[in-house]
Design an enzyme around this catalytic site. Sequence first.
Site, PDB file in Angstrom:
ATOM      1  N   HIS A 118      39.345  49.491  30.508  1.00 49.09           N
ATOM      2  CA  HIS A 118      39.226  50.348  31.683  1.00 49.09           C
ATOM      3  C   HIS A 118      39.125  51.814  31.306  1.00 49.09           C
ATOM      4  O   HIS A 118      38.242  52.531  31.775  1.00 49.09           O
ATOM      5  CB  HIS A 118      40.391  50.146  32.654  1.00 49.09           C
ATOM      6  CG  HIS A 118      40.243  51.008  33.875  1.00 49.09           C
ATOM      7  ND1 HIS A 118      40.736  52.300  33.936  1.00 49.09           N
ATOM      8  CD2 HIS A 118      39.626  50.790  35.051  1.00 49.09           C
ATOM      9  CE1 HIS A 118      40.426  52.829  35.102  1.00 49.09           C
ATOM     10  NE2 HIS A 118      39.752  51.933  35.807  1.00 49.09           N
ATOM     11  N   GLU A 146      36.077  61.186  32.597  1.00 49.71           N
ATOM     12  CA  GLU A 146      35.482  61.360  33.923  1.00 49.71           C
ATOM     13  C   GLU A 146      36.082  62.553  34.657  1.00 49.71           C
ATOM     14  O   GLU A 146      35.376  63.276  35.357  1.00 49.71           O
ATOM     15  CB  GLU A 146      35.669  60.090  34.756  1.00 49.71           C
ATOM     16  CG  GLU A 146      35.073  60.189  36.153  1.00 49.71           C
ATOM     17  CD  GLU A 146      35.232  58.923  36.969  1.00 49.71           C
ATOM     18  OE1 GLU A 146      34.711  58.891  38.102  1.00 49.71           O
ATOM     19  OE2 GLU A 146      35.887  57.971  36.495  1.00 49.71           O
ATOM     20  N   HIS A 187      30.521  57.656  32.070  1.00 49.72           N
ATOM     21  CA  HIS A 187      30.684  59.005  32.627  1.00 49.72           C
ATOM     22  C   HIS A 187      30.552  60.065  31.527  1.00 49.72           C
ATOM     23  O   HIS A 187      29.622  60.854  31.567  1.00 49.72           O
ATOM     24  CB  HIS A 187      31.994  59.177  33.404  1.00 49.72           C
ATOM     25  CG  HIS A 187      32.153  58.245  34.548  1.00 49.72           C
ATOM     26  ND1 HIS A 187      31.252  58.207  35.593  1.00 49.72           N
ATOM     27  CD2 HIS A 187      33.083  57.292  34.818  1.00 49.72           C
ATOM     28  CE1 HIS A 187      31.630  57.277  36.458  1.00 49.72           C
ATOM     29  NE2 HIS A 187      32.730  56.706  36.014  1.00 49.72           N
ATOM     30  N   HIS A 204      26.439  50.319  35.183  1.00 46.92           N
ATOM     31  CA  HIS A 204      27.844  50.446  35.585  1.00 46.92           C
ATOM     32  C   HIS A 204      27.992  50.202  37.074  1.00 46.92           C
ATOM     33  O   HIS A 204      27.529  50.983  37.904  1.00 46.92           O
ATOM     34  CB  HIS A 204      28.389  51.825  35.238  1.00 46.92           C
ATOM     35  CG  HIS A 204      29.876  51.935  35.405  1.00 46.92           C
ATOM     36  ND1 HIS A 204      30.756  51.198  34.637  1.00 46.92           N
ATOM     37  CD2 HIS A 204      30.648  52.659  36.257  1.00 46.92           C
ATOM     38  CE1 HIS A 204      32.003  51.491  35.001  1.00 46.92           C
ATOM     39  NE2 HIS A 204      31.956  52.372  35.983  1.00 46.92           N
ATOM     40  N   ARG A 264      43.701  55.674  29.268  1.00 54.07           N
ATOM     41  CA  ARG A 264      45.008  55.698  29.930  1.00 54.07           C
ATOM     42  C   ARG A 264      45.466  54.295  30.313  1.00 54.07           C
ATOM     43  O   ARG A 264      46.659  54.020  30.385  1.00 54.07           O
ATOM     44  CB  ARG A 264      44.976  56.602  31.163  1.00 54.07           C
ATOM     45  CG  ARG A 264      44.100  56.131  32.294  1.00 54.07           C
ATOM     46  CD  ARG A 264      44.135  57.076  33.502  1.00 54.07           C
ATOM     47  NE  ARG A 264      43.352  56.556  34.604  1.00 54.07           N
ATOM     48  CZ  ARG A 264      42.049  56.750  34.764  1.00 54.07           C
ATOM     49  NH1 ARG A 264      41.376  57.466  33.881  1.00 54.07           N
ATOM     50  NH2 ARG A 264      41.417  56.239  35.801  1.00 54.07           N
ATOM     51  N   ARG A 319      40.867  57.302  44.945  1.00 50.18           N
ATOM     52  CA  ARG A 319      41.244  56.055  44.281  1.00 50.18           C
ATOM     53  C   ARG A 319      42.332  55.322  45.043  1.00 50.18           C
ATOM     54  O   ARG A 319      42.282  54.097  45.206  1.00 50.18           O
ATOM     55  CB  ARG A 319      41.688  56.345  42.846  1.00 50.18           C
ATOM     56  CG  ARG A 319      41.926  55.091  42.021  1.00 50.18           C
ATOM     57  CD  ARG A 319      42.488  55.416  40.655  1.00 50.18           C
ATOM     58  NE  ARG A 319      43.874  55.864  40.724  1.00 50.18           N
ATOM     59  CZ  ARG A 319      44.716  55.846  39.685  1.00 50.18           C
ATOM     60  NH1 ARG A 319      44.298  55.421  38.501  1.00 50.18           N
ATOM     61  NH2 ARG A 319      45.950  56.272  39.820  1.00 50.18           N
ATOM     62  N   ASP A 376      27.906  52.674  39.950  1.00 54.73           N
ATOM     63  CA  ASP A 376      29.365  52.787  40.028  1.00 54.73           C
ATOM     64  C   ASP A 376      29.923  52.377  41.382  1.00 54.73           C
ATOM     65  O   ASP A 376      30.052  51.201  41.678  1.00 54.73           O
ATOM     66  CB  ASP A 376      29.754  54.219  39.651  1.00 54.73           C
ATOM     67  CG  ASP A 376      31.229  54.388  39.325  1.00 54.73           C
ATOM     68  OD1 ASP A 376      31.991  53.426  39.490  1.00 54.73           O
ATOM     69  OD2 ASP A 376      31.626  55.481  38.902  1.00 54.73           O
TER      70      ASP A 376
END
Length: 460
Positions: free
Chosen positions: A209, A239, A273, A60, A212, A86, A324
């Site tokens: 993704h 996650e 995750h 990942h 959501r 984010r 990640d």
Amino acid sequence: MKAAARFFAELAWIDGRWQRDVLLHVDACGQWGQLLPDQACPPDAQRLAGPVLPSLVNAHSHAFQRAFAGLAERRETEQDDFWSWRDRMYGVALRITPAQLKAIAGQLYRELLQGGYTQVCEFHYLHHCEDGSRYDDELAMAWALAEAAEEVGIGLTLLPVLYAHAGFAQPALRADQRRFATDAAWVWQASQRINAAARPLLNAGVALHSLRAAHASDIRSLQALVGDTDLPIHIHISEQQAEVQDCLAATGQRPMAYLCNEFAPDARWQLVHATHSTPQEIEQVAASGAGIVICPGTEANLGDGLCDLPGWLGLGVPISLGSDSHVTRDWVQELRWLEYGQRLGLQQRNVAAQPQSEPSTAVRLFEACRAGSAVPAGLPRWGLQPGARADFLVLDRLASGLQGLPDAALMDGLVFATQTNAIAQVYVSGQCRLDLGAAAAMPDPAGSFLATMQALHGKA
């Protein structure tokens, strides 16, 4: 076709243990042929300078986030969590060009080789121009990643991502997610184009993704296009606690339960995750055959929480590692973080060990991740075994933490006692891609990474 080759190792990690005086045959396709212990070294074999260990797949990666590593470690407001991180990360994502992405990925992929990874699964959602319009070649950003990987010599699995919604109740994306916008048809066509290119060490799967960002109709559309095609399917899941609560509110089910009940994932699926789970969800995932991808360094950095490692290991769910956001970039650190997080949370030692079958924590974790490496990358097998790609690491027996240890403790010392990189050489498909003694031979080409960082963030 490459020339066949033979290597000789005084110690090599085969079938989950060190074996002595091993003759390793690499065929003309760069795959392992015979691996024969208890042999004399023939004159035409290359004698390797240290113990030989399989590499791991980095399952990942968001390569562009390497340009953000180290730039979110300040808190200037009362609240700082994954969601505020984010928003700041998006500020970087909105400015990166294809040329800059290639420079960032080139730096990252060199670092991943140094960290013992020889294949990276790129969870790729940074697709479009800065304003959200399409490049003339809509895969311009994907090809930038592929070119970087090819120049470095690392294997790459590109996973174009379906990203269509800002949340469970949102019909579209936010303005600052405009570069990510895709649907099932776009993702499937991108995957098909990448595989059709038939570039060396490059293949493609697909990704969603998150629940959501890819709603039920999106997921079913992509499943219909993929059908029975044997390729990896990745998804971020569970996650953050807020994601779990939002999923409960929208569907009445927790994320992994919802995925298993509604979409019947199988062994191709990789749940990235999988941090927040119940025992019942772990049982459902185990029954489905899906694997999980744990990213301990990033999960710690973002404050995600600790996964139920004993639960996942106990039911034999396939496990792989990812870096990640790339605040950590070697698998030794990731395994150390994984175990130490469990020790801190449970106030126990050697949490991952299994006294009845494998008392070594390092061996059990490494073998779980090695065994779980092939499927996330869409490869048929992984490790020192016939038919697998001939990727391997040569350890420096004199490295800090390994020097003086008996053979049986080498894996424990590597994961829990080394202070510097203990990898002397890295081979991909039978070819040496990194030699510690010639590390200066792998510089940042023309200073492109430094120039990109200065363009994005200003001079130091």
